[in-house]
Design an enzyme around this catalytic site. Sequence first.
Site, PDB file in Angstrom:
ATOM      1  N   ILE A  15       0.828  -1.209   0.000  1.00  0.00           N
ATOM      2  CA  ILE A  15       0.000   0.000   0.000  1.00  0.00           C
ATOM      3  C   ILE A  15       0.867   1.266   0.000  1.00  0.00           C
ATOM      4  CG2 ILE A  15      -1.661   1.309   1.416  1.00  0.00           C
ATOM      5  CD1 ILE A  15      -2.767  -1.520   2.315  1.00  0.00           C
ATOM      6  N   TYR A 147      -2.530  -6.919  17.051  1.00  0.00           N
ATOM      7  CA  TYR A 147      -2.725  -6.150  15.811  1.00  0.00           C
ATOM      8  C   TYR A 147      -3.973  -5.265  15.907  1.00  0.00           C
ATOM      9  CZ  TYR A 147      -3.117  -5.128  10.803  1.00  0.00           C
ATOM     10  OH  TYR A 147      -3.216  -4.494   9.581  1.00  0.00           O
ATOM     11  N   VAL A 180      -6.258  -6.605   1.524  1.00  0.00           N
ATOM     12  CA  VAL A 180      -5.577  -6.366   0.245  1.00  0.00           C
ATOM     13  C   VAL A 180      -4.489  -7.432   0.142  1.00  0.00           C
ATOM     14  CG1 VAL A 180      -4.178  -4.715  -1.072  1.00  0.00           C
ATOM     15  CG2 VAL A 180      -5.957  -3.868   0.477  1.00  0.00           C
ATOM     16  N   THR A 182      -1.414  -8.069  -0.090  1.00  0.00           N
ATOM     17  CA  THR A 182      -0.013  -7.669   0.027  1.00  0.00           C
ATOM     18  C   THR A 182       0.756  -8.765   0.755  1.00  0.00           C
ATOM     19  OG1 THR A 182      -0.408  -6.646   2.146  1.00  0.00           O
ATOM     20  CG2 THR A 182      -0.680  -5.226   0.224  1.00  0.00           C
TER      21      THR A 182
HETATM   22  N1  LIG Z   1      -2.888  -5.619   3.352  1.00  0.00           N
HETATM   23  C1  LIG Z   1      -3.949  -5.607   4.106  1.00  0.00           C
HETATM   24  O1  LIG Z   1      -4.850  -6.460   3.974  1.00  0.00           O
HETATM   25  C2  LIG Z   1      -4.124  -4.516   5.136  1.00  0.00           C
HETATM   26  C3  LIG Z   1      -5.390  -4.386   5.728  1.00  0.00           C
HETATM   27  C4  LIG Z   1      -5.563  -3.399   6.693  1.00  0.00           C
HETATM   28  C5  LIG Z   1      -4.521  -2.574   7.032  1.00  0.00           C
HETATM   29  N2  LIG Z   1      -3.306  -2.718   6.438  1.00  0.00           N
HETATM   30  C6  LIG Z   1      -2.243  -1.813   6.861  1.00  0.00           C
HETATM   31  O2  LIG Z   1      -1.681  -1.173   5.738  1.00  0.00           O
HETATM   32  C7  LIG Z   1      -0.322  -0.829   6.007  1.00  0.00           C
HETATM   33  C8  LIG Z   1       0.554  -1.304   4.867  1.00  0.00           C
HETATM   34  O3  LIG Z   1       0.503  -2.715   4.829  1.00  0.00           O
HETATM   35  P1  LIG Z   1       0.756  -3.604   3.527  1.00  0.00           P
HETATM   36  O4  LIG Z   1      -0.351  -4.574   3.472  1.00  0.00           O
HETATM   37  O5  LIG Z   1       1.083  -2.754   2.367  1.00  0.00           O
HETATM   38  O6  LIG Z   1       2.038  -4.425   4.065  1.00  0.00           O
HETATM   39  P2  LIG Z   1       3.479  -4.735   3.450  1.00  0.00           P
HETATM   40  O7  LIG Z   1       4.089  -5.717   4.397  1.00  0.00           O
HETATM   41  O8  LIG Z   1       3.394  -5.068   2.020  1.00  0.00           O
HETATM   42  O9  LIG Z   1       4.221  -3.312   3.601  1.00  0.00           O
HETATM   43  C9  LIG Z   1       4.558  -2.797   4.852  1.00  0.00           C
HETATM   44  C10 LIG Z   1       5.903  -2.085   4.733  1.00  0.00           C
HETATM   45  O10 LIG Z   1       6.215  -1.516   6.013  1.00  0.00           O
HETATM   46  C11 LIG Z   1       7.592  -1.743   6.271  1.00  0.00           C
HETATM   47  N3  LIG Z   1       7.810  -1.699   7.730  1.00  0.00           N
HETATM   48  C12 LIG Z   1       7.346  -2.566   8.655  1.00  0.00           C
HETATM   49  N4  LIG Z   1       7.765  -2.210   9.868  1.00  0.00           N
HETATM   50  C13 LIG Z   1       8.530  -1.090   9.715  1.00  0.00           C
HETATM   51  C14 LIG Z   1       9.238  -0.264  10.605  1.00  0.00           C
HETATM   52  N5  LIG Z   1       9.295  -0.498  11.939  1.00  0.00           N
HETATM   53  N6  LIG Z   1       9.885   0.817  10.110  1.00  0.00           N
HETATM   54  C15 LIG Z   1       9.862   1.081   8.781  1.00  0.00           C
HETATM   55  N7  LIG Z   1       9.210   0.316   7.881  1.00  0.00           N
HETATM   56  C16 LIG Z   1       8.548  -0.760   8.350  1.00  0.00           C
HETATM   57  C17 LIG Z   1       7.891  -3.110   5.648  1.00  0.00           C
HETATM   58  O11 LIG Z   1       9.268  -3.316   5.412  1.00  0.00           O
HETATM   59  C18 LIG Z   1       7.052  -3.039   4.371  1.00  0.00           C
HETATM   60  O12 LIG Z   1       7.789  -2.514   3.287  1.00  0.00           O
HETATM   61  C19 LIG Z   1       0.012  -1.465   7.352  1.00  0.00           C
HETATM   62  O13 LIG Z   1      -0.072  -0.489   8.371  1.00  0.00           O
HETATM   63  C20 LIG Z   1      -1.067  -2.511   7.527  1.00  0.00           C
HETATM   64  O14 LIG Z   1      -1.315  -2.812   8.882  1.00  0.00           O
HETATM   65  C21 LIG Z   1      -3.087  -3.677   5.493  1.00  0.00           C
END
Ligand SMILES: NC(=O)c1ccc[n+]([C@@H]2O[C@H](COP(=O)([O-])OP(=O)(O)OC[C@H]3O[C@@H](n4cnc5c(N)ncnc54)[C@H](O)[C@@H]3O)[C@@H](O)[C@H]2O)c1
Length: 250
Positions: A15, A147, A180, A182
Amino acid sequence: MTTRVIIVTGAARGIGLATTRLLLSEGACVVMVDYDAEELGSAAAELDNVLAITCDVSDPQQVESMVAQTEKQYKRIDGLINNAGVADFGPIEQTSFDRWRRVMATNLDGVFLCSQAVIPALKESQGSIVNIASISGLRASTLRTAYGTSKAAVIHLTKQQAAELGEFGIRANCVAPGPVRTKLAMAVHSQDIIDAYHDAIPLNRYGTEQEIAEAIVFLCSSKASFITGQVLAADGGFDSTGVGLPSLRV
Ligand SMILES: NC(=O)c1ccc[n+]([C@@H]2O[C@H](COP(=O)([O-])OP(=O)(O)OC[C@H]3O[C@@H](n4cnc5c(N)ncnc54)[C@H](O)[C@@H]3O)[C@@H](O)[C@H]2O)c1
């Protein structure tokens, strides 16, 4: 017109990367922040008008230095997207304190630290903050003690930020994405969970990174200039279906 400078955390993939691309397409400069140096480097190498900074958002000193590097390079900050997050699903009794802290450190401490560090710059630019929570912060579920609680706290932190920073012209809003595909989600979503989500979501599908990015970029922009303290669920209708029992379906 002044070019907007937006910091996106967790920008190496998922995202955060989709949000980076959308902001760039609208003419902004993006500071891509991630602790995965390798993935960040290869993502940033394909993009123009970005500054990639390796930083763990849960570490106060690294956050301070990341903001200092940003200000040195661009002399302004117009927005912060607190997107970096980690997921760790497990029963309460098996959620060790280390696992709990690991989730809270990134998902909650990181939002607090990055936001606090950019306040002086946002006061000058009348900028805005968008925090990424989750439907898990809106509706409780099994296996998400850490979470879900971290994301519920992010929703409340957003309201605290909106309440206190509004008088300086700073807006703070929150996007609560539904599922999503990911790396983060696919590590914890089995086929069973995927099927159940399709069934429970009125639009009957997962969202895309781009669809979540659209909501984030809107709230960050001046198009949302009178919106602050809000939570926008970009979730295919999941949060709106309170009862949603399969036996009540038409
Ligand atoms: N994918 C889903 O279904 C979903 C649903 C609800 C919320 N989210 C939220 O969306 C956001 C993005 O998630 P995503 O699905 O793209 O995940 P993702 O794992 O693809 O990307 C997350 C990124 O954050 C980085 N990261 C993690 N911890 C870190 C830290 N301490 N410092 C710096 N970078 C850090 C990771 O290296 C990664 O590149 C998150 O906050 C997640 O909780 C995702």
